[in-house]
Design a protein around this motif. Structure first.
Motif, PDB file in Angstrom:
ATOM      1  N   LEU A 519       0.830  -1.205   0.000  1.00  0.00           N
ATOM      2  CA  LEU A 519       0.000   0.000   0.000  1.00  0.00           C
ATOM      3  C   LEU A 519       0.866   1.257   0.000  1.00  0.00           C
ATOM      4  N   SER A 520       1.961   1.239  -0.721  1.00  0.00           N
ATOM      5  CA  SER A 520       2.860   2.389  -0.757  1.00  0.00           C
ATOM      6  C   SER A 520       2.292   3.542  -1.585  1.00  0.00           C
ATOM      7  N   ASP A 521       1.218   3.280  -2.315  1.00  0.00           N
ATOM      8  CA  ASP A 521       0.582   4.289  -3.153  1.00  0.00           C
ATOM      9  C   ASP A 521       0.118   5.480  -2.301  1.00  0.00           C
ATOM     10  N   ASP A 522       0.554   6.703  -2.662  1.00  0.00           N
ATOM     11  CA  ASP A 522       0.117   7.922  -1.980  1.00  0.00           C
ATOM     12  C   ASP A 522      -1.010   8.539  -2.799  1.00  0.00           C
ATOM     13  N   ARG A 523      -2.213   8.011  -2.618  1.00  0.00           N
ATOM     14  CA  ARG A 523      -3.327   8.410  -3.473  1.00  0.00           C
ATOM     15  C   ARG A 523      -3.713   9.879  -3.283  1.00  0.00           C
ATOM     16  N   ALA A 524      -3.582  10.406  -2.073  1.00  0.00           N
ATOM     17  CA  ALA A 524      -3.918  11.810  -1.859  1.00  0.00           C
ATOM     18  C   ALA A 524      -3.046  12.715  -2.719  1.00  0.00           C
ATOM     19  N   ALA A 525      -1.753  12.407  -2.759  1.00  0.00           N
ATOM     20  CA  ALA A 525      -0.847  13.201  -3.592  1.00  0.00           C
ATOM     21  C   ALA A 525      -1.155  13.002  -5.070  1.00  0.00           C
ATOM     22  N   ASP A 526      -1.513  11.766  -5.447  1.00  0.00           N
ATOM     23  CA  ASP A 526      -1.832  11.492  -6.848  1.00  0.00           C
ATOM     24  C   ASP A 526      -3.104  12.226  -7.285  1.00  0.00           C
ATOM     25  N   ARG A 527      -4.110  12.235  -6.422  1.00  0.00           N
ATOM     26  CA  ARG A 527      -5.336  12.962  -6.748  1.00  0.00           C
ATOM     27  C   ARG A 527      -5.040  14.453  -6.926  1.00  0.00           C
ATOM     28  N   ALA A 528      -4.216  14.978  -6.035  1.00  0.00           N
ATOM     29  CA  ALA A 528      -3.864  16.394  -6.144  1.00  0.00           C
ATOM     30  C   ALA A 528      -3.126  16.683  -7.443  1.00  0.00           C
ATOM     31  N   ALA A 529      -2.252  15.755  -7.844  1.00  0.00           N
ATOM     32  CA  ALA A 529      -1.514  15.947  -9.096  1.00  0.00           C
ATOM     33  C   ALA A 529      -2.453  15.928 -10.296  1.00  0.00           C
ATOM     34  N   LEU A 530      -3.404  15.002 -10.296  1.00  0.00           N
ATOM     35  CA  LEU A 530      -4.353  14.953 -11.410  1.00  0.00           C
ATOM     36  C   LEU A 530      -5.256  16.183 -11.397  1.00  0.00           C
ATOM     37  N   TRP A 531      -5.670  16.613 -10.216  1.00  0.00           N
ATOM     38  CA  TRP A 531      -6.514  17.799 -10.122  1.00  0.00           C
ATOM     39  C   TRP A 531      -5.793  19.020 -10.695  1.00  0.00           C
ATOM     40  N   ARG A 532      -4.501  19.147 -10.402  1.00  0.00           N
ATOM     41  CA  ARG A 532      -3.729  20.248 -10.975  1.00  0.00           C
ATOM     42  C   ARG A 532      -3.659  20.130 -12.492  1.00  0.00           C
ATOM     43  N   ALA A 533      -3.476  18.896 -12.985  1.00  0.00           N
ATOM     44  CA  ALA A 533      -3.407  18.687 -14.438  1.00  0.00           C
ATOM     45  C   ALA A 533      -4.725  19.059 -15.111  1.00  0.00           C
ATOM     46  N   LEU A 534      -5.832  18.894 -14.382  1.00  0.00           N
ATOM     47  CA  LEU A 534      -7.139  19.259 -14.926  1.00  0.00           C
ATOM     48  C   LEU A 534      -7.378  20.761 -14.880  1.00  0.00           C
ATOM     49  N   GLY A 535      -6.439  21.500 -14.282  1.00  0.00           N
ATOM     50  CA  GLY A 535      -6.604  22.943 -14.159  1.00  0.00           C
ATOM     51  C   GLY A 535      -7.332  23.358 -12.909  1.00  0.00           C
ATOM     52  N   GLY A 536      -7.484  22.447 -11.959  1.00  0.00           N
ATOM     53  CA  GLY A 536      -8.204  22.755 -10.730  1.00  0.00           C
ATOM     54  C   GLY A 536      -7.366  23.559  -9.754  1.00  0.00           C
ATOM     55  N   ASP A 537      -8.047  24.339  -8.923  1.00  0.00           N
ATOM     56  CA  ASP A 537      -7.391  25.126  -7.886  1.00  0.00           C
ATOM     57  C   ASP A 537      -7.687  24.528  -6.524  1.00  0.00           C
ATOM     58  N   GLY A 538      -6.755  24.700  -5.621  1.00  0.00           N
ATOM     59  CA  GLY A 538      -6.969  24.254  -4.252  1.00  0.00           C
ATOM     60  C   GLY A 538      -6.964  22.743  -4.131  1.00  0.00           C
ATOM     61  N   ALA A 539      -7.593  22.278  -3.069  1.00  0.00           N
ATOM     62  CA  ALA A 539      -7.632  20.838  -2.808  1.00  0.00           C
ATOM     63  C   ALA A 539      -8.609  20.162  -3.761  1.00  0.00           C
ATOM     64  N   PRO A 540      -8.304  18.931  -4.165  1.00  0.00           N
ATOM     65  CA  PRO A 540      -9.229  18.217  -5.053  1.00  0.00           C
ATOM     66  C   PRO A 540     -10.536  17.907  -4.344  1.00  0.00           C
ATOM     67  N   PRO A 541     -11.642  17.853  -5.090  1.00  0.00           N
ATOM     68  CA  PRO A 541     -12.940  17.594  -4.461  1.00  0.00           C
ATOM     69  C   PRO A 541     -13.090  16.129  -4.065  1.00  0.00           C
ATOM     70  N   GLU A 542     -14.002  15.879  -3.142  1.00  0.00           N
ATOM     71  CA  GLU A 542     -14.323  14.506  -2.784  1.00  0.00           C
ATOM     72  C   GLU A 542     -15.027  13.802  -3.941  1.00  0.00           C
ATOM     73  N   GLU A 543     -15.918  14.511  -4.606  1.00  0.00           N
ATOM     74  CA  GLU A 543     -16.656  13.937  -5.722  1.00  0.00           C
ATOM     75  C   GLU A 543     -15.739  13.775  -6.931  1.00  0.00           C
ATOM     76  N   VAL A 544     -15.891  12.674  -7.625  1.00  0.00           N
ATOM     77  CA  VAL A 544     -15.023  12.384  -8.776  1.00  0.00           C
ATOM     78  C   VAL A 544     -15.291  13.396  -9.892  1.00  0.00           C
ATOM     79  N   PRO A 545     -14.264  14.121 -10.355  1.00  0.00           N
ATOM     80  CA  PRO A 545     -14.462  15.067 -11.462  1.00  0.00           C
ATOM     81  C   PRO A 545     -14.458  14.330 -12.806  1.00  0.00           C
ATOM     82  N   LEU A 546     -15.430  13.458 -12.973  1.00  0.00           N
ATOM     83  CA  LEU A 546     -15.405  12.525 -14.090  1.00  0.00           C
ATOM     84  C   LEU A 546     -15.478  13.220 -15.438  1.00  0.00           C
ATOM     85  N   ASP A 547     -16.362  14.198 -15.573  1.00  0.00           N
ATOM     86  CA  ASP A 547     -16.483  14.891 -16.856  1.00  0.00           C
ATOM     87  C   ASP A 547     -15.162  15.559 -17.241  1.00  0.00           C
ATOM     88  N   ALA A 548     -14.535  16.193 -16.270  1.00  0.00           N
ATOM     89  CA  ALA A 548     -13.273  16.880 -16.542  1.00  0.00           C
ATOM     90  C   ALA A 548     -12.184  15.890 -16.950  1.00  0.00           C
TER      91      ALA A 548
END
Length: 617
Positions: A519-548
């Motif tokens: 379980l070495s996967d750091d999913r919180a950091a990975d979600r934040a990285a993807l959220w930044r790639a999507l152009g998101g600001d701040g912390a990633p949302p709990e809800e899946v940004p599926l459309d984006a």
């Protein structure tokens, strides 16, 4: 060319690796003699000079497969002038009679900026409760995806499985790749309806294959008994046309129904020889049983042909079939043509980040020496079976067009070595068959890929796969999709990876905990990285940004994007979890409702419009 085991190779991290002497010795012992096959087979590219074997000079006579003839002088450099007539021709030169496979430079290309969906056929549902989806369900699903703008529907392999062994359900471990899974047959095409489930009970969310397969085979026996004269005549004619290969496979299924077990290795020894007297007597005494399984192959073939015809009514490509990398060592192909496959060896993958212990798939593959001796006919037949009712094929583990990780039966997956394959011949044959079928080619190029192979595939318009979770930089950032490989298909995921929703919510990590995995996967950091790639600001949302996320992947420059239906629906569970057998319900999950109802959901329609606006096809 003879086969060659590679002592030295480079792993997925670019580190040099060396195979131990005892591992090489064990594999060589199973491969047997390394005598060069005296094979009069040549391949070349249309529009380029044709290189002949060393020492061949004078003149060469060409007998083209369409009946034409030509005579050419062989140049001082041992080549013939360029020809632009793709196909399989005879070449008479130097006192020898060669087969010349002349390939088009590139496979057909998909329409620019198109998108498609990927589905597991058994997972599909109709309004009427049933145990699992079949080719009829697939046809109706294709008719519903087309109006949404999808130009393709990718499916997992339809290869023949083991009707008498309900536990053997993986489409990537087939009995043979030359015929189809009879469970997909749709009796309604011959005017026979399958009996409804008991009391029309709602279909469960997980397929109970142990119960469903015997019930479906019993129902198909009823359809065979009710088949009219026209259907029986068509099946008989098709059986004659398919010849000895179909006859052997139908005998295999009939014998398996009689003796049970996992495969032919569990049968009485007298029946291990497909051409032996015991098998011949059985086929004569049980002709109707053999005819039944041949009939089911005809019906499955007809059903898939109908599904593709329906798909093409609204799609530019239609179905994209999948070709597994090998077949079961105790299945129909290995039983009926043992000299065509590797014996005493299984294939898999060496240790890599996705499988730190390596992977042993427990299947065998076509022997490169036998391929050359036999003019590559088993490989040609495999491709033709896949292209027959599809607008394209996906070649699983396309590394197998260059080399295979082979493991001695019973050994650990890490105790393997790479066996080279006649890659130039294989890729040219793929190009010939793709052109003849008018179908596109996707070459699954994930994992440990040697330098130059992706470029060689791209040169042939054999599209690679770029999958969102793997498109990352060394520091963990997600690569902008506009920088993805333009010669590859863009994908949000595959049947072996977490769904978008499952990854975002950590459902795959839940499974890892349950299975005691790392379980070495750091999913919180990975979600934040993807959220930044999507152009998101701040912390990633709990809800899946599926459309984006779908819009993000759709921006990739490749001609085709494929989205698993699970990602269009926002489902968390994935169809298959690699490295498991019974621990995870692989190949058992059904979609939550009928295709009509699912694709009518407002969110799904919105996502389809989003994909179509970016990729109008």
């Amino acid at each position: 060319m003879t086969h060659r085991l590679l002592r030295d190779w480079t792993d997925a991290q670019g580190r040099p690796q060396r195979v131990a002497d005892e591992v090489l010795a064990a594999i060589r012992d199973r491969l047997g003699d390394d005598d060069p096959p005296d094979t009069p087979f040549l391949s070349a590219d249309a529009g380029r000079p044709i290189a002949l074997p060393a020492g061949v000079g004078g003149t060469a006579e060409l007998l083209f497969e369409d009946g034409g003839r030509a005579t050419h002088a062989i140049g001082a450099d041992g080549t013939l002038p360029a020809l632009d007539r793709p196909g399989y021709h005879r070449l008479l030169a130097g006192g020898r009679d060669y087969t010349l496979a002349l390939a088009p430079r590139r496979c057909p290309a998909p329409p620019a900026r198109a998108w498609g969906a990927a589905v597991q056929i058994p997972a599909l549902r109709d309004e009427t409760p049933d145990a699992f989806g079949d080719a009829g369900t697939l046809a109706r699903a294709a008719a519903r995806f087309a109006p949404l703008g999808a130009q393709a529907l990718a499916i997992s392999p339809t290869h023949a499985l083991f009707p008498a062994a309900p536990a053997r359900i993986s489409p990537y471990s087939p009995s043979t790749r030359l015929f189809h899974n009879v469970l997909l047959a749709d009796p309604s095409l011959i005017g026979v309806a399958l009996p409804p489930p008991p009391a029309l009970a709602p279909a469960p969310d997980l397929i109970d294959w142990q119960r469903a397969i015997p019930e479906r085979i019993a129902a198909l026996r009823g359809a065979y008994a009710q088949a009219g004269d026209a259907a029986r005549a068509a099946a008989t004619a098709w059986r004659r046309q398919r010849g000895p290969m179909l006859e052997a496979h139908a005998r295999f299924d009939a014998l398996h129904a009689r003796f049970g077990g996992d495969g032919w290795r569990d049968w009485p020894a007298a029946f291990h020889d497909a051409g032996g007297p015991a098998v011949i007597r059985f086929a004569a005494q049980e002709e109707d049983e053999v005819a039944f399984f041949a009939f089911l192959q005809w019906l499955a073939d007809l059903s898939l042909a109908t599904a593709q015809r329906t798909a093409r009514e609204g799609m530019a490509i239609g179905l994209i079939a999948d070709v597994a990398v090998g077949m079961a060592a105790d299945g129909s192909h290995a039983w009926s043509a043992p000299d065509e496959v590797l014996r005493g060896l299984t294939i898999g993958a060496p240790p890599d980040p996705l499988g730190p212990q390596g992977q042993n798939w427990g299947i065998t593959a076509l022997d490169p020496r036998a391929l050359e001796r036999g003019g590559f006919q088993p490989f040609i037949d495999t491709l033709r079976a896949a292209f027959a009712h599809a607008g394209g094929v996906r070649i699983d583990h396309a590394l197998g067009l260059e080399r295979l990780w082979v493991i001695s039966e019973g050994a650990d997956a890490s105790q393997g070595a790479y066996l080279t394959m006649p890659g130039d011949h294989l890729r040219r044959i793929v190009a010939i068959e793709a052109q003849r079928a008018g179908g596109i080619v996707i070459a699954e190029d994930l994992g440990t890929i040697p330098p130059g192979l992706r470029a060689a595939l791209a040169d042939r318009c054999m599209m690679g796969m770029r999958v969102l979770p793997f498109e990352r930089t060394a520091d963990g950032a997600f690569v902008d999709p506009e920088e993805w490989d333009a010669s590859a298909v863009a994908m949000t995921g595959t049947h072996d990876t977490p769904t978008v929703a499952g990854w975002w919510t950590g459902r795959d990590l839940d499974w890892a905990r349950r299975l005691g995995r790392d379980l070495s996967d750091d999913r919180a950091a990975d979600r934040a990285a993807l959220w930044r790639a999507l152009g998101g600001d701040g912390a990633p949302p709990e809800e899946v940004p599926l459309d984006a996320i779908l819009a993000h992947v759709a921006r990739a420059p490749g001609a085709l994007a494929i989205v698993p239906v699970e990602d269009m629906l926002g489902l968390e569970e994935q169809p298959n979890l690699p490295g498991t057998i019974d621990e995870h319900p692989n190949w058992r999950r059904r979609l939550p409702a009928a295709t009509d109802a699912l694709l009518a959901r407002r969110a799904v329609v919105r996502r389809a419009r989003l994909l179509t606006s970016e990729r109008p096809g």
